[in-house]
Design a protein around this motif. Structure first.
Motif, PDB file in Angstrom:
ATOM      1  N   ALA A   1       0.819  -1.227   0.000  1.00  0.00           N
ATOM      2  CA  ALA A   1       0.000   0.000   0.000  1.00  0.00           C
ATOM      3  C   ALA A   1       0.850   1.272   0.000  1.00  0.00           C
ATOM      4  O   ALA A   1       0.458   2.291   0.555  1.00  0.00           O
ATOM      5  CB  ALA A   1      -0.979   0.008   1.172  1.00  0.00           C
ATOM      6  N   TYR A   2       2.030   1.190  -0.635  1.00  0.00           N
ATOM      7  CA  TYR A   2       2.889   2.374  -0.843  1.00  0.00           C
ATOM      8  C   TYR A   2       3.304   3.034   0.465  1.00  0.00           C
ATOM      9  O   TYR A   2       3.386   4.248   0.559  1.00  0.00           O
ATOM     10  CB  TYR A   2       2.208   3.382  -1.787  1.00  0.00           C
ATOM     11  CG  TYR A   2       1.924   2.775  -3.124  1.00  0.00           C
ATOM     12  CD1 TYR A   2       2.881   2.768  -4.125  1.00  0.00           C
ATOM     13  CD2 TYR A   2       0.697   2.169  -3.378  1.00  0.00           C
ATOM     14  CE1 TYR A   2       2.635   2.161  -5.352  1.00  0.00           C
ATOM     15  CE2 TYR A   2       0.438   1.561  -4.608  1.00  0.00           C
ATOM     16  CZ  TYR A   2       1.413   1.566  -5.584  1.00  0.00           C
ATOM     17  OH  TYR A   2       1.158   0.962  -6.787  1.00  0.00           O
ATOM     18  N   ARG A   3       3.573   2.210   1.475  1.00  0.00           N
ATOM     19  CA  ARG A   3       4.026   2.747   2.750  1.00  0.00           C
ATOM     20  C   ARG A   3       5.351   3.479   2.553  1.00  0.00           C
ATOM     21  O   ARG A   3       6.255   2.990   1.907  1.00  0.00           O
ATOM     22  CB  ARG A   3       4.192   1.616   3.772  1.00  0.00           C
ATOM     23  CG  ARG A   3       2.858   1.028   4.216  1.00  0.00           C
ATOM     24  CD  ARG A   3       3.038  -0.173   5.114  1.00  0.00           C
ATOM     25  NE  ARG A   3       1.765  -0.844   5.336  1.00  0.00           N
ATOM     26  CZ  ARG A   3       1.658  -2.073   5.804  1.00  0.00           C
ATOM     27  NH1 ARG A   3       2.742  -2.756   6.118  1.00  0.00           N
ATOM     28  NH2 ARG A   3       0.477  -2.623   5.980  1.00  0.00           N
ATOM     29  N   GLY A   4       5.433   4.653   3.141  1.00  0.00           N
ATOM     30  CA  GLY A   4       6.626   5.473   2.980  1.00  0.00           C
ATOM     31  C   GLY A   4       6.481   6.509   1.883  1.00  0.00           C
ATOM     32  O   GLY A   4       7.357   7.364   1.724  1.00  0.00           O
ATOM     33  N   GLY A   5       5.363   6.438   1.116  1.00  0.00           N
ATOM     34  CA  GLY A   5       5.129   7.411   0.046  1.00  0.00           C
ATOM     35  C   GLY A   5       5.459   6.854  -1.319  1.00  0.00           C
ATOM     36  O   GLY A   5       6.396   6.074  -1.488  1.00  0.00           O
TER      37      GLY A   5
ATOM     38  N   TRP B   1       8.765   4.816  -2.827  1.00  0.00           N
ATOM     39  CA  TRP B   1       8.407   3.442  -3.168  1.00  0.00           C
ATOM     40  C   TRP B   1       8.842   3.123  -4.601  1.00  0.00           C
ATOM     41  O   TRP B   1       9.533   2.133  -4.856  1.00  0.00           O
ATOM     42  CB  TRP B   1       6.898   3.280  -3.014  1.00  0.00           C
ATOM     43  CG  TRP B   1       6.353   1.887  -2.937  1.00  0.00           C
ATOM     44  CD1 TRP B   1       6.057   1.185  -1.806  1.00  0.00           C
ATOM     45  CD2 TRP B   1       5.973   1.039  -4.039  1.00  0.00           C
ATOM     46  NE1 TRP B   1       5.529  -0.050  -2.130  1.00  0.00           N
ATOM     47  CE2 TRP B   1       5.466  -0.171  -3.487  1.00  0.00           C
ATOM     48  CE3 TRP B   1       6.021   1.176  -5.425  1.00  0.00           C
ATOM     49  CZ2 TRP B   1       5.006  -1.222  -4.275  1.00  0.00           C
ATOM     50  CZ3 TRP B   1       5.567   0.127  -6.227  1.00  0.00           C
ATOM     51  CH2 TRP B   1       5.062  -1.056  -5.652  1.00  0.00           C
ATOM     52  N   TRP B   2       8.440   3.997  -5.539  1.00  0.00           N
ATOM     53  CA  TRP B   2       8.798   3.766  -6.934  1.00  0.00           C
ATOM     54  C   TRP B   2      10.289   3.997  -7.186  1.00  0.00           C
ATOM     55  O   TRP B   2      10.886   3.349  -8.048  1.00  0.00           O
ATOM     56  CB  TRP B   2       7.952   4.652  -7.853  1.00  0.00           C
ATOM     57  CG  TRP B   2       6.599   4.067  -8.096  1.00  0.00           C
ATOM     58  CD1 TRP B   2       5.407   4.506  -7.604  1.00  0.00           C
ATOM     59  CD2 TRP B   2       6.307   2.890  -8.859  1.00  0.00           C
ATOM     60  NE1 TRP B   2       4.391   3.680  -8.020  1.00  0.00           N
ATOM     61  CE2 TRP B   2       4.909   2.694  -8.794  1.00  0.00           C
ATOM     62  CE3 TRP B   2       7.085   1.996  -9.596  1.00  0.00           C
ATOM     63  CZ2 TRP B   2       4.275   1.627  -9.438  1.00  0.00           C
ATOM     64  CZ3 TRP B   2       6.457   0.932 -10.233  1.00  0.00           C
ATOM     65  CH2 TRP B   2       5.066   0.763 -10.156  1.00  0.00           C
TER      66      TRP B   2
ATOM     67  N   ASP C   1      -0.815   3.845  -6.838  1.00  0.00           N
ATOM     68  CA  ASP C   1      -0.668   5.105  -6.115  1.00  0.00           C
ATOM     69  C   ASP C   1      -1.580   6.167  -6.708  1.00  0.00           C
ATOM     70  O   ASP C   1      -2.284   5.941  -7.695  1.00  0.00           O
ATOM     71  CB  ASP C   1       0.802   5.558  -6.104  1.00  0.00           C
ATOM     72  CG  ASP C   1       1.335   5.835  -7.487  1.00  0.00           C
ATOM     73  OD1 ASP C   1       0.981   6.886  -8.053  1.00  0.00           O
ATOM     74  OD2 ASP C   1       2.120   5.025  -8.007  1.00  0.00           O
ATOM     75  N   ALA C   2      -1.558   7.341  -6.099  1.00  0.00           N
ATOM     76  CA  ALA C   2      -2.513   8.393  -6.446  1.00  0.00           C
ATOM     77  C   ALA C   2      -2.348   8.911  -7.867  1.00  0.00           C
ATOM     78  O   ALA C   2      -3.263   9.557  -8.396  1.00  0.00           O
ATOM     79  CB  ALA C   2      -2.388   9.542  -5.451  1.00  0.00           C
ATOM     80  N   ARG C   3      -1.217   8.636  -8.514  1.00  0.00           N
ATOM     81  CA  ARG C   3      -1.031   9.112  -9.892  1.00  0.00           C
ATOM     82  C   ARG C   3      -2.044   8.505 -10.859  1.00  0.00           C
ATOM     83  O   ARG C   3      -2.341   9.091 -11.896  1.00  0.00           O
ATOM     84  CB  ARG C   3       0.387   8.806 -10.386  1.00  0.00           C
ATOM     85  CG  ARG C   3       1.469   9.654  -9.726  1.00  0.00           C
ATOM     86  CD  ARG C   3       2.859   9.218 -10.169  1.00  0.00           C
ATOM     87  NE  ARG C   3       3.068   7.811  -9.863  1.00  0.00           N
ATOM     88  CZ  ARG C   3       3.593   6.924 -10.718  1.00  0.00           C
ATOM     89  NH1 ARG C   3       3.953   7.292 -11.921  1.00  0.00           N
ATOM     90  NH2 ARG C   3       3.766   5.674 -10.356  1.00  0.00           N
TER      91      ARG C   3
ATOM     92  N   GLU D   1      -4.300   5.960  -1.517  1.00  0.00           N
ATOM     93  CA  GLU D   1      -5.210   6.915  -0.884  1.00  0.00           C
ATOM     94  C   GLU D   1      -6.019   6.264   0.239  1.00  0.00           C
ATOM     95  O   GLU D   1      -6.334   6.913   1.244  1.00  0.00           O
ATOM     96  CB  GLU D   1      -6.153   7.501  -1.926  1.00  0.00           C
ATOM     97  CG  GLU D   1      -5.450   8.321  -3.002  1.00  0.00           C
ATOM     98  CD  GLU D   1      -6.395   8.819  -4.085  1.00  0.00           C
ATOM     99  OE1 GLU D   1      -5.983   9.672  -4.872  1.00  0.00           O
ATOM    100  OE2 GLU D   1      -7.557   8.338  -4.145  1.00  0.00           O
ATOM    101  N   GLU D   2      -6.365   4.991   0.064  1.00  0.00           N
ATOM    102  CA  GLU D   2      -7.228   4.303   1.025  1.00  0.00           C
ATOM    103  C   GLU D   2      -6.441   3.706   2.184  1.00  0.00           C
ATOM    104  O   GLU D   2      -7.005   3.400   3.235  1.00  0.00           O
ATOM    105  CB  GLU D   2      -8.025   3.193   0.322  1.00  0.00           C
ATOM    106  CG  GLU D   2      -8.937   3.676  -0.789  1.00  0.00           C
ATOM    107  CD  GLU D   2     -10.072   4.554  -0.293  1.00  0.00           C
ATOM    108  OE1 GLU D   2     -10.549   4.318   0.843  1.00  0.00           O
ATOM    109  OE2 GLU D   2     -10.474   5.479  -1.024  1.00  0.00           O
TER     110      GLU D   2
END
Length: 246
Positions: A58-62, A66-67, A133-135, A157-158
């Motif tokens: 869930a993209y922890r750390g942003g 992450w990417w 992610d939000a993108r 986001e969730e």
């Protein structure tokens, strides 16, 4: 049982890369790291993505960090010099993130928009539930999908991702629809199909035929016994109409 809501995964279900992801990575890497073997990049990207997904769900750390980790592991895994990668990562990461935030990196499948429009004509709610992610929100806006969707749930986001029942539950609750009145469509057997079924939704697994299996998205050794599979989104509409007629 009439279906009132159809939710879709985003990537490889409604949206697809304009060029294979490893090709777009190669194009972005080359000015800084030289030419890298496409097959090595393809393997390295898949390995890096799986590793980071397991280590930081869930993209922890942003998303950017992450990417950045995925991109670094991909380049090094494909044979790039680690020192050169570290020296250029500050330029490469923003360029790739920007590319995959719009129609520059993605396009719609030919059946995506007609399917959403047809479901709207049938007065059926539509939405996206995606482990991304939000993108992806910027991508679907740039591809003009947003007016045809009633809700969009992205895992970053969730703070939760498929196959957790929580994210499926939220989609249903936001539109006042019960799980058994909902069908989820996606390309991942565990996250999309089995995940939705375990949470009380109906489910369809999409397996698009295509060159080199890029569109079918099959996993080695997967067992599709008893799984409801559709070859395109047009069959989703047909399936929904059949359920309403029962």
């Amino acid at each position: 049982m009439a279906i009132r809501l159809v939710t879709f995964d985003a990537l490889h279900t409604l949206v697809t890369p304009r060029l294979p992801i490893y090709v777009q990575y190669a194009q972005t890497f080359e000015p800084y790291l030289g030419a890298l073997d496409p097959d090595a990049l393809k393997r390295a990207f898949k390995s890096a993505l799986n590793q980071v997904q397991q280590e930081h769900p869930a993209y922890r750390g942003g998303a950017q960090e992450w990417w950045g980790d995925v991109i670094r592991r991909t380049a090094v895994g494909a044979g790039a010099d680690p020192k050169a990668v570290d020296a250029s990562l500050g330029t490469i990461v923003p360029r790739l993130l920007k590319r995959f935030s719009s129609r520059e990196g993605y396009k719609l499948f030919d059946d995506s928009l007609p399917t959403l429009k047809k479901l709207k004509e049938l007065h059926i709610h539509t939405g996206i539930i995606s482990n991304t992610d939000a993108r992806m929100r910027a991508v679907i806006e740039d591809l003009d999908l947003m007016p045809h969707l009633d809700t969009v749930l992205l895992s970053e986001e969730e703070g939760v991702e498929k196959p957790s029942c929580e994210i499926f539950k939220r989609a249903c609750e936001r539109l006042g629809v019960k799980p058994h009145e909902t069908v989820h469509v996606g390309d991942e057997l565990d996250c999309d199909y089995h995940g939705a079924k375990a949470c009380g939704l109906q489910a369809l697994l999409i397996r698009r035929p295509g060159p080199e299996g890029e569109e079918e998205r099959k996993e080695p050794g997967e067992n599709l016994t008893g799984v409801k599979v559709v070859p395109s989104l047009h069959q989703v509409v047909e399936w929904v109409q059949q359920q309403s007629a029962v």
